[in-house]
Design a protein around this motif. Structure first.
Motif, PDB file in Angstrom:
ATOM      1  N   VAL A  19      30.365  52.963 -48.444  1.00  0.00           N
ATOM      2  CA  VAL A  19      29.691  53.126 -47.153  1.00  0.00           C
ATOM      3  C   VAL A  19      30.726  53.484 -46.095  1.00  0.00           C
ATOM      4  O   VAL A  19      31.620  52.716 -45.805  1.00  0.00           O
ATOM      5  CB  VAL A  19      28.942  51.819 -46.759  1.00  0.00           C
ATOM      6  N   LYS A  20      30.595  54.704 -45.518  1.00  0.00           N
ATOM      7  CA  LYS A  20      31.620  55.203 -44.600  1.00  0.00           C
ATOM      8  C   LYS A  20      31.342  54.843 -43.136  1.00  0.00           C
ATOM      9  O   LYS A  20      32.250  54.631 -42.357  1.00  0.00           O
ATOM     10  CB  LYS A  20      31.732  56.726 -44.709  1.00  0.00           C
ATOM     11  N   LEU A  21      30.067  54.823 -42.751  1.00  0.00           N
ATOM     12  CA  LEU A  21      29.744  54.592 -41.339  1.00  0.00           C
ATOM     13  C   LEU A  21      29.682  53.104 -41.019  1.00  0.00           C
ATOM     14  O   LEU A  21      29.207  52.318 -41.823  1.00  0.00           O
ATOM     15  CB  LEU A  21      28.381  55.219 -40.996  1.00  0.00           C
ATOM     16  N   ASN A  22      30.150  52.727 -39.846  1.00  0.00           N
ATOM     17  CA  ASN A  22      30.061  51.330 -39.418  1.00  0.00           C
ATOM     18  C   ASN A  22      28.752  51.046 -38.699  1.00  0.00           C
ATOM     19  O   ASN A  22      28.264  49.919 -38.702  1.00  0.00           O
ATOM     20  CB  ASN A  22      31.231  50.977 -38.502  1.00  0.00           C
ATOM     21  N   GLN A  23      28.181  52.077 -38.067  1.00  0.00           N
ATOM     22  CA  GLN A  23      26.969  51.846 -37.295  1.00  0.00           C
ATOM     23  C   GLN A  23      26.176  53.137 -37.119  1.00  0.00           C
ATOM     24  O   GLN A  23      26.765  54.208 -36.983  1.00  0.00           O
ATOM     25  CB  GLN A  23      27.352  51.297 -35.911  1.00  0.00           C
ATOM     26  N   ILE A  24      24.838  53.024 -37.150  1.00  0.00           N
ATOM     27  CA  ILE A  24      23.965  54.160 -36.834  1.00  0.00           C
ATOM     28  C   ILE A  24      23.034  53.709 -35.701  1.00  0.00           C
ATOM     29  O   ILE A  24      22.425  52.641 -35.781  1.00  0.00           O
ATOM     30  CB  ILE A  24      23.118  54.587 -38.059  1.00  0.00           C
ATOM     31  N   ASN A  25      22.965  54.508 -34.647  1.00  0.00           N
ATOM     32  CA  ASN A  25      22.095  54.183 -33.512  1.00  0.00           C
ATOM     33  C   ASN A  25      20.822  55.032 -33.564  1.00  0.00           C
ATOM     34  O   ASN A  25      20.903  56.253 -33.730  1.00  0.00           O
ATOM     35  CB  ASN A  25      22.825  54.461 -32.190  1.00  0.00           C
ATOM     36  N   TRP A  26      19.673  54.379 -33.431  1.00  0.00           N
ATOM     37  CA  TRP A  26      18.383  55.068 -33.436  1.00  0.00           C
ATOM     38  C   TRP A  26      17.756  54.959 -32.063  1.00  0.00           C
ATOM     39  O   TRP A  26      17.838  53.923 -31.424  1.00  0.00           O
ATOM     40  CB  TRP A  26      17.424  54.388 -34.426  1.00  0.00           C
ATOM     41  N   SER A  27      17.080  56.002 -31.627  1.00  0.00           N
ATOM     42  CA  SER A  27      16.273  55.870 -30.416  1.00  0.00           C
ATOM     43  C   SER A  27      14.987  56.666 -30.592  1.00  0.00           C
ATOM     44  O   SER A  27      14.991  57.737 -31.206  1.00  0.00           O
ATOM     45  CB  SER A  27      17.046  56.349 -29.190  1.00  0.00           C
ATOM     46  N   VAL A  28      13.897  56.110 -30.097  1.00  0.00           N
ATOM     47  CA  VAL A  28      12.598  56.777 -30.189  1.00  0.00           C
ATOM     48  C   VAL A  28      12.311  57.429 -28.850  1.00  0.00           C
ATOM     49  O   VAL A  28      12.346  56.766 -27.817  1.00  0.00           O
ATOM     50  CB  VAL A  28      11.484  55.761 -30.532  1.00  0.00           C
ATOM     51  N   GLN A  29      12.043  58.748 -28.876  1.00  0.00           N
ATOM     52  CA  GLN A  29      11.686  59.468 -27.657  1.00  0.00           C
ATOM     53  C   GLN A  29      10.255  59.954 -27.803  1.00  0.00           C
ATOM     54  O   GLN A  29       9.880  60.456 -28.844  1.00  0.00           O
ATOM     55  CB  GLN A  29      12.624  60.668 -27.449  1.00  0.00           C
ATOM     56  N   LYS A  30       9.482  59.831 -26.720  1.00  0.00           N
ATOM     57  CA  LYS A  30       8.074  60.246 -26.792  1.00  0.00           C
ATOM     58  C   LYS A  30       7.942  61.767 -26.838  1.00  0.00           C
ATOM     59  O   LYS A  30       6.979  62.301 -27.351  1.00  0.00           O
ATOM     60  CB  LYS A  30       7.291  59.691 -25.598  1.00  0.00           C
ATOM     61  N   SER A  31       8.918  62.475 -26.305  1.00  0.00           N
ATOM     62  CA  SER A  31       8.797  63.931 -26.314  1.00  0.00           C
ATOM     63  C   SER A  31      10.024  64.578 -26.952  1.00  0.00           C
ATOM     64  O   SER A  31      11.152  64.112 -26.776  1.00  0.00           O
ATOM     65  CB  SER A  31       8.570  64.454 -24.893  1.00  0.00           C
ATOM     66  N   THR A  32       9.778  65.672 -27.678  1.00  0.00           N
ATOM     67  CA  THR A  32      10.893  66.360 -28.337  1.00  0.00           C
ATOM     68  C   THR A  32      11.750  67.108 -27.309  1.00  0.00           C
ATOM     69  O   THR A  32      12.904  67.418 -27.572  1.00  0.00           O
ATOM     70  CB  THR A  32      10.389  67.363 -29.403  1.00  0.00           C
ATOM     71  N   THR A  33      11.184  67.361 -26.132  1.00  0.00           N
ATOM     72  CA  THR A  33      11.979  67.985 -25.062  1.00  0.00           C
ATOM     73  C   THR A  33      13.078  67.028 -24.625  1.00  0.00           C
ATOM     74  O   THR A  33      14.248  67.406 -24.503  1.00  0.00           O
ATOM     75  CB  THR A  33      11.080  68.325 -23.846  1.00  0.00           C
ATOM     76  N   THR A  34      12.704  65.754 -24.428  1.00  0.00           N
ATOM     77  CA  THR A  34      13.683  64.730 -24.050  1.00  0.00           C
ATOM     78  C   THR A  34      14.748  64.587 -25.124  1.00  0.00           C
ATOM     79  O   THR A  34      15.950  64.581 -24.829  1.00  0.00           O
ATOM     80  CB  THR A  34      12.985  63.358 -23.870  1.00  0.00           C
ATOM     81  N   SER A  35      14.314  64.470 -26.387  1.00  0.00           N
ATOM     82  CA  SER A  35      15.317  64.238 -27.440  1.00  0.00           C
ATOM     83  C   SER A  35      16.210  65.469 -27.634  1.00  0.00           C
ATOM     84  O   SER A  35      17.395  65.339 -27.899  1.00  0.00           O
ATOM     85  CB  SER A  35      14.664  63.796 -28.752  1.00  0.00           C
ATOM     86  N   TYR A  36      15.652  66.676 -27.433  1.00  0.00           N
ATOM     87  CA  TYR A  36      16.474  67.885 -27.546  1.00  0.00           C
ATOM     88  C   TYR A  36      17.524  67.918 -26.427  1.00  0.00           C
ATOM     89  O   TYR A  36      18.687  68.282 -26.654  1.00  0.00           O
ATOM     90  CB  TYR A  36      15.591  69.142 -27.509  1.00  0.00           C
TER      91      TYR A  36
END
Length: 324
Positions: A19-36
């Motif tokens: 396992v190489k990564l120490n941490q993965i951050n997730w976030s939920v965005q209501k719009s794909t414009t915001t996440s883009y």
């Protein structure tokens, strides 16, 4: 409220050296414009895309197609309470042949999803190095052409109407009220009405929960639904259409199909098992027991610096992933 969470490396994991990564951050965005926008600002390494973004970003190096191991299809209510029109195989075939699947996927996700001509999704299972779907006969697939077949659709409709002694048909198509389901329903409605003027299709978009209830209680004529395989094997799809299966919303039933599926579970020969399953799928498709539309694909931008992230049937596996 912004939903976010993190996954942290487990120091007690038996295989932690991989396992190489120490941490993965997730976030939920209501719009794909915001996440883009967050992706462009380098705050995210991956983002989902909507149909207009897909068209714009197709040539981006980060553009990634992720097969879901699922098939979106139209189901016909054929049980006791079913509609006489959709109980008629020639009418089912006519409806299927009227659909322009290529046009449909270009409407819903810019052509990222693949038009489907089988129930079992492509890229799910390999048999001797070839995709399982290559075992399904050409005649079975021919009822689900990518661009539709207007001439053949008209011929099947004429046959079906003559069998029923009718000159016109009115049908209701039920779908969920998500953007892509509504677009799919409208696309099918316009394809059918343009190709087959004797058929009128009314679209009824309802919340997903209502859709599931209506399908399960066989209270519909035409319905739009998808199935994502629980595991990478065609039986996850084919089991659904055995007589009496609780997911068999359309109540299509065929004793030869049932026997082949039962046999596929008892044979000790792998090649016999593939043969039983593909023959069963031939029967279902040749009878237009259901009408495949497209193989579900999700589309994302995944930054090219992200390596070894594995995506399988809707699930990510980050065990050996790293950022270069």
């Amino acid at each position: 409220s912004n939903l976010s969470w993190k996954m942290v490396k487990n120091k007690y994991y038996w295989d932690k050296s991989k396992v190489k990564l120490n941490q993965i951050n997730w976030s939920v965005q209501k719009s794909t414009t915001t996440s883009y926008n967050l992706y462009q600002a380098k705050k995210l390494d991956a983002t989902s895309l909507d149909s207009s973004q897909i068209k714009q970003l197709k040539s981006d190096k980060a553009f990634t197609l992720l097969p879901q191991g699922g098939t979106y299809y139209m189901t016909f209510s054929q049980g006791k309470s079913g509609n006489e029109y959709v109980k008629n195989a020639n009418i089912r075939k006519a409806l299927s042949l009227a659909i322009d699947r290529g046009g449909l996927v270009s409407t819903i996700d810019g052509g990222a999803s693949q038009p489907a001509n089988t129930l079992t999704s492509k890229d799910l299972t390999k048999v001797n190095g070839k995709d399982y779907t290559s075992l399904i006969s050409r005649s079975a697939k021919s009822l689900y052409p990518k661009d539709g077949n207007k001439k053949l659709a008209k011929q099947y409709l004429a046959k079906g109407l003559a069998e029923l002694g009718k000159s016109k048909i009115k049908l209701t198509l039920i779908s969920s009220d998500t953007d892509s389901a509504e677009k799919t329903a409208e696309s099918i409605q316009s394809n059918i009405e343009a190709t087959l003027p004797q058929v009128k299709v009314e679209v009824n978009s309802v919340p997903f929960k209502t859709l599931l209830n209506r399908l399960a209680s066989h209270n519909f004529q035409l319905g739009l639904i998808d199935w994502i395989a629980d595991f990478a094997d065609p039986i996850s799809f084919l089991d659904l259409f055995t007589t009496g299966n609780s997911q068999n919303d359309g109540q299509w039933s065929n004793s030869e199909y049932d026997k082949l599926i039962a046999d596929s579970k008892t044979t000790t020969s792998a090649s016999q098992r593939w043969s039983d399953m593909s023959k069963a799928e031939d029967i279902l498709l040749n009878d237009a027991g259901i009408c495949p539309l497209y193989y579900s694909t999700s589309v994302m931008l995944v930054r090219t610096s992200v390596k070894n992230a594995v995506y399988n049937r809707g699930n990510w596996d980050f065990k050996e992933a790293y950022v270069k």
